[in-house]
Scaffold this active site. Structure first.
Site, PDB file in Angstrom:
ATOM      1  CE  LYS A   1       1.618  -6.191  -5.584  1.00  9.40           C
ATOM      2  NZ  LYS A   1       2.406  -5.065  -5.066  1.00  9.40           N
TER       3      LYS A   1
ATOM      4  N   PRO B   1       1.998 -11.443  -9.812  1.00  4.20           N
ATOM      5  CG  PRO B   1       3.881 -10.232  -9.251  1.00  4.20           C
ATOM      6  CD  PRO B   1       3.244 -10.954 -10.394  1.00  4.20           C
TER       7      PRO B   1
ATOM      8  CG  ASP C   1      -1.110  -4.580  -8.359  1.00  2.00           C
ATOM      9  OD1 ASP C   1      -1.613  -4.868  -9.470  1.00  2.00           O
ATOM     10  OD2 ASP C   1      -0.086  -3.885  -8.243  1.00  2.00           O
TER      11      ASP C   1
ATOM     12  CG  ASN D   1      -1.936  -1.116   1.167  1.00  2.68           C
ATOM     13  OD1 ASN D   1      -2.518  -1.396   0.129  1.00  2.68           O
ATOM     14  ND2 ASN D   1      -2.127  -1.778   2.292  1.00  2.68           N
TER      15      ASN D   1
ATOM     16  CG  HIS E   1      -2.090  -0.847 -10.807  1.00  2.00           C
ATOM     17  ND1 HIS E   1      -2.683   0.341 -11.182  1.00  2.00           N
ATOM     18  CD2 HIS E   1      -1.467  -0.604  -9.626  1.00  2.00           C
ATOM     19  CE1 HIS E   1      -2.433   1.266 -10.273  1.00  2.00           C
ATOM     20  NE2 HIS E   1      -1.702   0.712  -9.319  1.00  2.00           N
TER      21      HIS E   1
ATOM     22  CG  PHE F   1       2.780  -3.649 -13.821  1.00  2.00           C
ATOM     23  CD1 PHE F   1       1.689  -3.531 -12.965  1.00  2.00           C
ATOM     24  CD2 PHE F   1       3.951  -2.960 -13.489  1.00  2.00           C
ATOM     25  CE1 PHE F   1       1.757  -2.762 -11.817  1.00  2.00           C
ATOM     26  CE2 PHE F   1       4.022  -2.187 -12.345  1.00  2.00           C
ATOM     27  CZ  PHE F   1       2.932  -2.084 -11.504  1.00  2.00           C
TER      28      PHE F   1
END
Length: 408
Positions: A280, A297, A299, A181, A301, A347
């Site tokens: 993640k 991973p 998240d 975060n 996005h 990404f």
């Protein structure tokens, strides 16, 4: 007559003397001094030690023997895989690989490198190549991915050379505990604070660089110190993960390295036993340091990428552990055993910092800020009251509403 001739001769001779000496008659004689030959010491005094050192350093740069098709520095070292490289010049980045302080430079179509500790040059190059995963042909992977996916084929010509790193697992673990975060600039500050506890390797362009500390060195940090340094709730995870690794039989670093030999599911499960590590973060560590090339991973996005290009049926669902696994499986089904490399390119294509590399029609739609949406709603309600003195608010509403329509 004879006297006149003698006088003229005397004047002529006086003029010759004046021309030779460049001094008026009767002035003190000034002898000519030879121009001194400069020694290396005098040259250093004239030009300064910094220039001489810079010339010597420039001569120590060597080619890495790869093109920008195989390695693009801005797309590899500063896009979220690691947070330890710094810009130290035009198209130049400096970072630490193991115990080596290394600068990388991208010039035209080639990559060169400089080891700031020349006595360890050969060993450092071997470690650098391992760190950069140079045994994997990125050009071949891109060709396969282009055939597998339309979106990848569209963005890949603009994002060539986005290579996956093979980092030290200890360093990678603590970097991604800090990433929870968080945003890149703050993560970088936290990671540099941790790194400052390691051995100082040198200074480049006014920036200090350290080897990442050992677990024993990290153990000297207290939760209070980390909180004072701005780690927030992550402070207890750094301390907890350090203690957990130090308690491992045979050593924490050895335990992490041993995970490279296990299947991805077991790697993620093992990593999730450490404080501050969820699915993640575990997938990041597995992908960027443990040879798990198909780890994804997930998240918010990556979730949006999956919904937009792979699994549109997930649009109305929440990001649960089950959904996480579905995204993982979808990427592997589409891209194969190196799906994590394809994921990294997709990404990067969504990062706001890299959008300018893409043509307009391939750029991601801008996401409206949540606060902005709330502000629109509040101002719309305010405008509906019909008060004449709220003209400015109405103008704000119109501007925000126009912006919202453009985004949607």
């Amino acid at each position: 007559m004879r006297l006149v001739v003698c006088e003229l001769h005397r004047c002529a001779m006086a003029m010759i003397v004046v021309k030779r000496s460049c001094t008026p008659p009767g002035s003190p004689h000034i002898s000519e001094r030879p121009i001194p030959t400069r020694t290396s010491t005098s040259r250093r005094k004239l030009f300064g030690r910094s220039i001489v050192s810079a010339v010597k350093e420039e001569n120590r740069w060597r080619s890495l023997g790869v093109s920008t098709v195989e390695l693009n520095l801005p797309l590899t070292v500063v896009t979220g895989q690691t947070f330890r490289w710094r810009s130290t010049g035009a198209s130049q980045y400096t970072g630490v690989v193991g115990s080596h302080l290394i600068s990388l430079r991208q010039c035209r179509e080639a990559i060169s490198f400089l080891v700031h500790t020349p006595d360890e040059h050969d060993n450092a190059e071997a470690e650098l190549r391992d760190y950069l995963n140079m045994d994997t042909s990125l050009e071949k992977l891109y060709a396969d991915f282009n055939l597998a996916d339309v979106r990848f084929a569209a963005v890949s010509p603009y994002l060539t050379g986005a290579r996956l790193l093979r980092q030290n697992p200890v360093e990678c673990l603590f970097q991604f505990i800090c990433s929870s975060n968080n945003h890149i600039s703050r993560i970088s500050g936290m990671v540099e604070f941790l790194a400052s506890k390691g051995c100082h390797l040198g200074t480049v362009e006014g920036l200090d660089f350290h080897a990442f500390p050992s677990l024993e060195q990290l153990a000297s940090l207290t939760e209070a110190q980390l909180r004072d340094a701005g780690f927030g709730y992550r402070a207890k995870y750094v301390v907890g993960a350090t203690e957990a690794l130090l308690s491992k039989e045979g050593g924490g670093e050895e335990w992490l390295l041993s995970l490279r030999q296990l299947p991805l599911e077991e790697v993620v499960k093992s990593l999730c036993t450490l404080p501050g590590v969820g699915p993640k973060v575990a997938a990041c560590i597995a992908l960027f340091s443990m040879d798990q090339h198909h780890a994804i991973p997930v998240d918010t996005h990556v979730w949006q990428i999956a919904v937009r290009y792979l699994l549109p049926e997930l649009a109305d669902r929440s990001l649960t552990l089950k959904a996480h696994q579905e995204v993982q499986d979808a990427f592997v089904k589409r891209f194969g055993t190196y799906a994590g490399w394809a994921h990294t390119v997709l990404f990067i294509s969504e990062l706001s910092s890299q959008q300018n590399l893409l043509p307009q029609h391939l750029r991601s739609p801008k996401k409206q800020n949540v606060k902005s949406k709330r502000k629109v709603k509040a101002l719309l309600l305010e405008a509906e009251s019909g008060d004449e003195h709220k003209v400015k608010s109405k103008r704000k509403v119109k501007a925000l509403f126009t912006e919202r329509v453009a985004v949607e």
